[in-house]
Design a protein around this motif. Sequence first.
Motif, PDB file in Angstrom:
ATOM      1  N   TYR A  25     -43.648  57.924 -88.110  1.00 37.23           N
ATOM      2  CA  TYR A  25     -43.470  57.772 -86.800  1.00 37.23           C
ATOM      3  C   TYR A  25     -44.790  57.067 -86.481  1.00 37.23           C
ATOM      4  N   VAL A  26     -44.695  56.269 -85.214  1.00 37.82           N
ATOM      5  CA  VAL A  26     -45.982  55.586 -84.788  1.00 37.82           C
ATOM      6  C   VAL A  26     -46.839  56.475 -83.840  1.00 37.82           C
ATOM      7  N   ILE A  27     -47.895  56.900 -84.400  1.00 38.99           N
ATOM      8  CA  ILE A  27     -48.766  57.762 -83.641  1.00 38.99           C
ATOM      9  C   ILE A  27     -48.927  57.619 -82.450  1.00 38.99           C
ATOM     10  N   LEU A  28     -49.023  56.210 -82.035  1.00 46.42           N
ATOM     11  CA  LEU A  28     -49.536  55.779 -80.712  1.00 46.42           C
ATOM     12  C   LEU A  28     -48.828  56.019 -79.581  1.00 46.42           C
ATOM     13  N   ASP A  29     -47.382  55.893 -79.912  1.00 46.33           N
ATOM     14  CA  ASP A  29     -46.420  55.887 -78.564  1.00 46.33           C
ATOM     15  C   ASP A  29     -45.158  56.905 -79.159  1.00 46.33           C
ATOM     16  N   ASP A  30     -45.326  57.778 -80.156  1.00 40.22           N
ATOM     17  CA  ASP A  30     -44.342  58.675 -80.695  1.00 40.22           C
ATOM     18  C   ASP A  30     -43.174  57.993 -80.926  1.00 40.22           C
ATOM     19  N   ASN A  31     -43.299  56.762 -81.667  1.00 41.72           N
ATOM     20  CA  ASN A  31     -42.462  55.879 -82.141  1.00 41.72           C
ATOM     21  C   ASN A  31     -41.695  55.394 -81.194  1.00 41.72           C
ATOM     22  N   LEU A  32     -41.995  55.157 -79.787  1.00 42.90           N
ATOM     23  CA  LEU A  32     -41.075  54.517 -78.762  1.00 42.90           C
ATOM     24  C   LEU A  32     -41.362  52.963 -79.329  1.00 42.90           C
ATOM     25  N   GLY A  33     -42.423  52.703 -79.928  1.00 42.11           N
ATOM     26  CA  GLY A  33     -42.485  51.110 -79.985  1.00 42.11           C
ATOM     27  C   GLY A  33     -42.922  50.302 -78.891  1.00 42.11           C
ATOM     28  N   ASN A  34     -43.581  51.041 -77.808  1.00 44.58           N
ATOM     29  CA  ASN A  34     -44.062  50.284 -76.685  1.00 44.58           C
ATOM     30  C   ASN A  34     -45.488  50.099 -76.495  1.00 44.58           C
ATOM     31  N   SER A  35     -45.961  50.574 -77.463  1.00 46.19           N
ATOM     32  CA  SER A  35     -47.565  50.578 -76.989  1.00 46.19           C
ATOM     33  C   SER A  35     -48.151  49.497 -77.825  1.00 46.19           C
ATOM     34  N   GLU A  36     -48.989  48.480 -77.257  1.00 49.34           N
ATOM     35  CA  GLU A  36     -49.525  47.271 -78.087  1.00 49.34           C
ATOM     36  C   GLU A  36     -50.486  47.694 -79.161  1.00 49.34           C
ATOM     37  N   ILE A  37     -50.289  47.512 -80.276  1.00 50.75           N
ATOM     38  CA  ILE A  37     -50.876  47.770 -81.642  1.00 50.75           C
ATOM     39  C   ILE A  37     -52.179  46.790 -81.510  1.00 50.75           C
ATOM     40  N   PRO A  38     -53.428  47.406 -81.389  1.00 46.91           N
ATOM     41  CA  PRO A  38     -54.700  46.894 -81.444  1.00 46.91           C
ATOM     42  C   PRO A  38     -54.765  45.778 -82.568  1.00 46.91           C
ATOM     43  N   GLU A  39     -55.354  44.439 -82.162  1.00 41.60           N
ATOM     44  CA  GLU A  39     -55.446  43.446 -83.238  1.00 41.60           C
ATOM     45  C   GLU A  39     -55.999  43.785 -84.561  1.00 41.60           C
ATOM     46  N   ALA A  67     -42.660  43.618 -84.064  1.00 36.97           N
ATOM     47  CA  ALA A  67     -42.100  42.631 -83.089  1.00 36.97           C
ATOM     48  C   ALA A  67     -43.171  42.238 -82.101  1.00 36.97           C
ATOM     49  N   ASN A  68     -42.900  41.303 -81.396  1.00 39.35           N
ATOM     50  CA  ASN A  68     -43.733  40.595 -80.463  1.00 39.35           C
ATOM     51  C   ASN A  68     -43.637  41.239 -79.070  1.00 39.35           C
ATOM     52  N   GLN A  69     -42.723  41.983 -78.945  1.00 45.85           N
ATOM     53  CA  GLN A  69     -42.499  42.429 -77.728  1.00 45.85           C
ATOM     54  C   GLN A  69     -42.097  44.126 -77.648  1.00 45.85           C
ATOM     55  N   PRO A  70     -42.179  44.714 -76.833  1.00 45.27           N
ATOM     56  CA  PRO A  70     -42.171  46.080 -76.828  1.00 45.27           C
ATOM     57  C   PRO A  70     -40.477  46.628 -77.548  1.00 45.27           C
ATOM     58  N   PHE A  71     -40.371  47.331 -78.270  1.00 47.93           N
ATOM     59  CA  PHE A  71     -39.005  47.937 -78.370  1.00 47.93           C
ATOM     60  C   PHE A  71     -38.251  48.428 -77.428  1.00 47.93           C
ATOM     61  N   ARG A  72     -36.984  48.341 -77.402  1.00 49.32           N
ATOM     62  CA  ARG A  72     -36.155  49.264 -76.444  1.00 49.32           C
ATOM     63  C   ARG A  72     -35.903  50.312 -77.282  1.00 49.32           C
TER      64      ARG A  72
END
Length: 78
Positions: A34-48, A69-74
């Motif tokens: 899972y994505v740690i930054l947003d608990d796998n919601l896919g809505n936090s920008e990943i630092p460059e 993706a270039n935009q947040p996941f829904r």
Amino acid sequence: TKYTKVNQETCIACGACGDVAPEIYGFDEEGIAYVILDDNLGNSEIPEALWDDMEDAYEECPSESIKIANQPFRTENN
Ligand code: F3S
């Protein structure tokens, strides 16, 4: 901007993503990523600074479960 998310339906808990991008991907008790930054919601920008690691994870995942993706996941699209 980039966002990432793990498709947990197809993740086979191989562990490659967390090996190459430990600041982005963690694992639950079953080893599913899972994505740690947003608990796998896919809505936090990943630092460059982490984009290279994220792309390595994308390439290494054997089940193509890493989504970028270039935009947040829904929530409805894994
Ligand atoms: Fe799963 Fe792929 Fe990571 S199978 S553990 S998302 S490398």
